[in-house]
Design a protein around this motif. Structure first.
Motif, PDB file in Angstrom:
ATOM      1  N   UNK A 100      -0.261   3.365   4.467  1.00 23.12           N
ATOM      2  CA  UNK A 100      -0.079   1.761   2.906  1.00 23.12           C
ATOM      3  C   UNK A 100       1.083   1.793   2.111  1.00 23.12           C
ATOM      4  N   UNK A 101       1.924   3.141   2.560  1.00 24.77           N
ATOM      5  CA  UNK A 101       2.723   3.115   1.995  1.00 24.77           C
ATOM      6  C   UNK A 101       4.047   2.235   2.918  1.00 24.77           C
ATOM      7  N   UNK A 102       4.047   2.702   4.405  1.00 29.29           N
ATOM      8  CA  UNK A 102       4.799   1.927   5.370  1.00 29.29           C
ATOM      9  C   UNK A 102       4.538  -0.007   5.406  1.00 29.29           C
ATOM     10  N   UNK A 103       3.173  -0.236   4.282  1.00 29.80           N
ATOM     11  CA  UNK A 103       3.074  -1.613   4.072  1.00 29.80           C
ATOM     12  C   UNK A 103       3.443  -2.426   3.122  1.00 29.80           C
ATOM     13  N   UNK A 104       3.654  -1.712   2.007  1.00 32.96           N
ATOM     14  CA  UNK A 104       4.402  -1.206   0.579  1.00 32.96           C
ATOM     15  C   UNK A 104       6.298  -1.574   0.277  1.00 32.96           C
ATOM     16  N   UNK A 105       6.568  -0.805   1.712  1.00 34.51           N
ATOM     17  CA  UNK A 105       7.909   0.025   2.296  1.00 34.51           C
ATOM     18  C   UNK A 105       8.310  -2.083   2.696  1.00 34.51           C
ATOM     19  N   UNK A 106       7.799  -2.567   3.214  1.00 33.41           N
ATOM     20  CA  UNK A 106       7.586  -3.231   4.206  1.00 33.41           C
ATOM     21  C   UNK A 106       8.221  -4.967   3.058  1.00 33.41           C
ATOM     22  N   UNK A 107       7.714  -4.836   2.193  1.00 38.12           N
ATOM     23  CA  UNK A 107       7.946  -5.157   0.878  1.00 38.12           C
ATOM     24  C   UNK A 107       8.740  -5.209  -0.091  1.00 38.12           C
ATOM     25  N   UNK A 108       9.328  -3.622  -0.225  1.00 34.67           N
ATOM     26  CA  UNK A 108      10.621  -3.238  -0.553  1.00 34.67           C
ATOM     27  C   UNK A 108       9.682  -2.752  -2.084  1.00 34.67           C
ATOM     28  N   UNK A 109       8.480  -2.731  -1.823  1.00 37.80           N
ATOM     29  CA  UNK A 109       8.113  -1.559  -3.080  1.00 37.80           C
ATOM     30  C   UNK A 109       7.842  -0.659  -2.349  1.00 37.80           C
ATOM     31  N   UNK A 165       3.828  -2.817 -10.576  1.00 34.29           N
ATOM     32  CA  UNK A 165       3.477  -4.034 -11.208  1.00 34.29           C
ATOM     33  C   UNK A 165       4.216  -5.058 -11.397  1.00 34.29           C
ATOM     34  N   UNK A 166       5.275  -5.597 -10.604  1.00 35.79           N
ATOM     35  CA  UNK A 166       5.992  -6.026 -10.847  1.00 35.79           C
ATOM     36  C   UNK A 166       5.422  -7.611 -10.110  1.00 35.79           C
ATOM     37  N   UNK A 167       4.612  -7.009  -9.150  1.00 37.75           N
ATOM     38  CA  UNK A 167       4.022  -8.491  -8.283  1.00 37.75           C
ATOM     39  C   UNK A 167       2.804  -8.764  -9.288  1.00 37.75           C
ATOM     40  N   UNK A 217      -0.359 -12.086  -5.668  1.00 39.26           N
ATOM     41  CA  UNK A 217       0.680 -11.749  -4.836  1.00 39.26           C
ATOM     42  C   UNK A 217       0.119 -10.794  -4.059  1.00 39.26           C
ATOM     43  N   UNK A 218      -0.556  -9.519  -4.551  1.00 39.01           N
ATOM     44  CA  UNK A 218      -1.035  -8.441  -3.577  1.00 39.01           C
ATOM     45  C   UNK A 218      -2.310  -8.406  -2.992  1.00 39.01           C
ATOM     46  N   UNK A 219      -2.802  -9.378  -3.589  1.00 43.02           N
ATOM     47  CA  UNK A 219      -4.105  -9.976  -2.450  1.00 43.02           C
ATOM     48  C   UNK A 219      -3.326 -11.072  -1.346  1.00 43.02           C
ATOM     49  N   UNK A 220      -2.584 -11.986  -1.442  1.00 47.41           N
ATOM     50  CA  UNK A 220      -2.147 -12.085  -0.280  1.00 47.41           C
ATOM     51  C   UNK A 220      -1.145 -11.838   0.471  1.00 47.41           C
ATOM     52  N   UNK A 274      -1.282   0.622  -9.595  1.00 48.27           N
ATOM     53  CA  UNK A 274      -0.066   0.613 -10.630  1.00 48.27           C
ATOM     54  C   UNK A 274      -0.662   0.884 -11.713  1.00 48.27           C
ATOM     55  N   UNK A 275      -0.969  -0.045 -12.732  1.00 41.61           N
ATOM     56  CA  UNK A 275      -1.031   0.684 -14.000  1.00 41.61           C
ATOM     57  C   UNK A 275      -1.921   1.710 -15.072  1.00 41.61           C
ATOM     58  N   UNK A 276      -2.546   2.209 -14.353  1.00 43.96           N
ATOM     59  CA  UNK A 276      -3.321   3.239 -14.400  1.00 43.96           C
ATOM     60  C   UNK A 276      -4.311   3.186 -14.284  1.00 43.96           C
ATOM     61  N   UNK A 277      -5.174   1.593 -14.110  1.00 43.12           N
ATOM     62  CA  UNK A 277      -6.955   1.056 -14.658  1.00 43.12           C
ATOM     63  C   UNK A 277      -7.501   1.686 -13.227  1.00 43.12           C
ATOM     64  N   UNK A 278      -8.705   2.314 -13.668  1.00 43.55           N
ATOM     65  CA  UNK A 278      -9.496   2.974 -12.719  1.00 43.55           C
ATOM     66  C   UNK A 278     -10.374   1.988 -11.171  1.00 43.55           C
TER      67      UNK A 278
END
Length: 388
Positions: free
Chosen positions: A188-197, A204-206, A210-213, A227-231
């Protein structure tokens, strides 16, 4: 009333019990598992973890990383018995205890200030009581949700205590960082990094849409909340009176059958010995699988024959795994449960002829009683996955 949730995690549980029973192991690199080529690590002491050894790692790889390690075969009966002792102590602090594995549980401590003091004081009292009665250390995470409490217990391990106050969830998430955010593994980290996250702030800026897309509905929804600390609702309540279950989230996604088979073998023994401790029998076995994109599938089976033994549970677990998983497909979590429980040591529907698994159940009961008396004994089994 603000919710107060404790997450209790027993520190390097299997290894800690071996050190407790064998003081000469103290301070050594200790790995619990078998020695065959197909073996995997059940757990490792913190000394071994400094070399990169972790649970579900192939034993051959673990010994390359830590060649001087001492390897000890697991004793599930003993671990189950000690787990039961700890759970008894937890129930002295809360009537709402949700055990999620042999060494983890959630406690709802909401409104217990008058009995045990403020949350941090209650956490200290709980840690002291467990150590006094068992000799084991636990780490306690305190938060307004299970998700936050779960991460808080891992924040200061071993023998840790971390409280996240209501309103501080995002600050805590940022302090933990994206790499240690629960549920966000290397893939998941690798996938996020591809989108500069690369940080929780960037996550949280997304927007959720957008994240679901970008990552699919299940993963996108999880990332938005986490990312917002919500369960995100990963740990859902199950009726304590109707199931005994356990689950393992792998540090790295698992693709090999051997690892899953041996994980299920340990789980089968765990839930059966918990059932014996609680004097319960079950009718249904359930398997849960979660994939890297956070989609989750489950399957259950209710055999016509009575469920007496861990070996029966394991047999049906392998059948369900074969139906729901193809070797090579990455898995991030696997869970196994015994459902439709009823009290007693005898089945509701007696067999006309003797069931060979009934003898195995009686053997497991004897082993459990011997373990309670402090005698070191292991149950033999003819399963191919168990190491000689």
């Amino acid at each position: 009333m603000q919710p107060v949730i404790f997450h209790v995690d027993m520190d390097a549980f299997y290894a800690a019990i071996e050190v407790l029973d064998h003081p000469e192991y103290k301070g050594k690199c200790l790995i619990i598992g078998g020695l065959s080529k197909r073996s995997v690590v059940s757990t490792a002491s913190y000394e071994a973890r400094t070399f990169g050894v972790h649970s579900a790692m192939p034993m051959t790889q673990a010994l390359r990383l830590c060649p001087h390690a001492l390897v000890v075969k697991p004793r599930m009966e003993r671990y189950s018995q000690m787990s039961g002792k700890v759970m008894e102590i937890l129930r002295q602090f809360s009537s709402d205890v949700m055990q999620i594995s042999i060494d983890e549980a959630f406690l709802d401590m909401s409104g217990t200030n008058r009995l045990f003091g403020l949350p941090r004081q209650a956490g200290e009292r709980l840690k002291a009581e467990v150590h006094a009665q068992t000799g084991l250390t636990i780490s306690v995470g305190i938060g307004p949700s299970r998700f936050i409490a779960k991460m808080a217990s891992d924040y200061d391990k071993p023998n840790g205590l971390c409280r996240v106050s209501p309103g501080k969830e995002q600050a805590f998430i940022d302090a933990v960082g994206l790499k240690k955010l629960w549920g966000v593994g290397k893939v998941t980290q690798t996938m996020l990094a591809k989108h500069h996250i690369t940080t929780t702030e960037e996550l949280r800026s997304y927007s959720e849409t957008t994240l679901e897309n970008l990552f699919g509905r299940s993963m996108g929804h999880f990332l938005y909340l986490a990312g917002r600390g919500i369960d995100p609702g990963i740990f859902k309540e199950e009726s304590k009176s109707h199931s005994i279950s356990t689950e393992t989230t792998f540090i790295e996604d698992v693709t090999t059958k051997d690892v899953l088979e041996q994980t299920l073998l340990a789980m089968s023994h765990e839930i059966m010995f918990r059932a014996l401790e609680e004097k319960q029998m079950g009718r249904t076995i359930a398997l849960k699988l979660r994939f890297p994109d956070f989609t989750t599938t489950s399957i259950q089976i209710t055999p016509q024959s009575n469920l007496y033994s861990a070996e029966q549970i394991y047999h049906y677990a392998l059948q369900m795994l074969q139906q729901k998983w193809q070797e090579g497909t990455p898995l991030r979590l696997i869970g196994l449960g015994l459902h439709q429980l009823y009290s007693g040591d005898r089945p509701l529907q007696e067999e006309l002829f003797a069931d060979p698994y009934e003898k195995k159940r009686k053997l497991e009961q004897v082993v459990l009683q011997l373990q309670k008396q402090g005698k070191s004994v292991c149950k033999a089994t003819n399963l191919k996955s168990v190491e000689e």
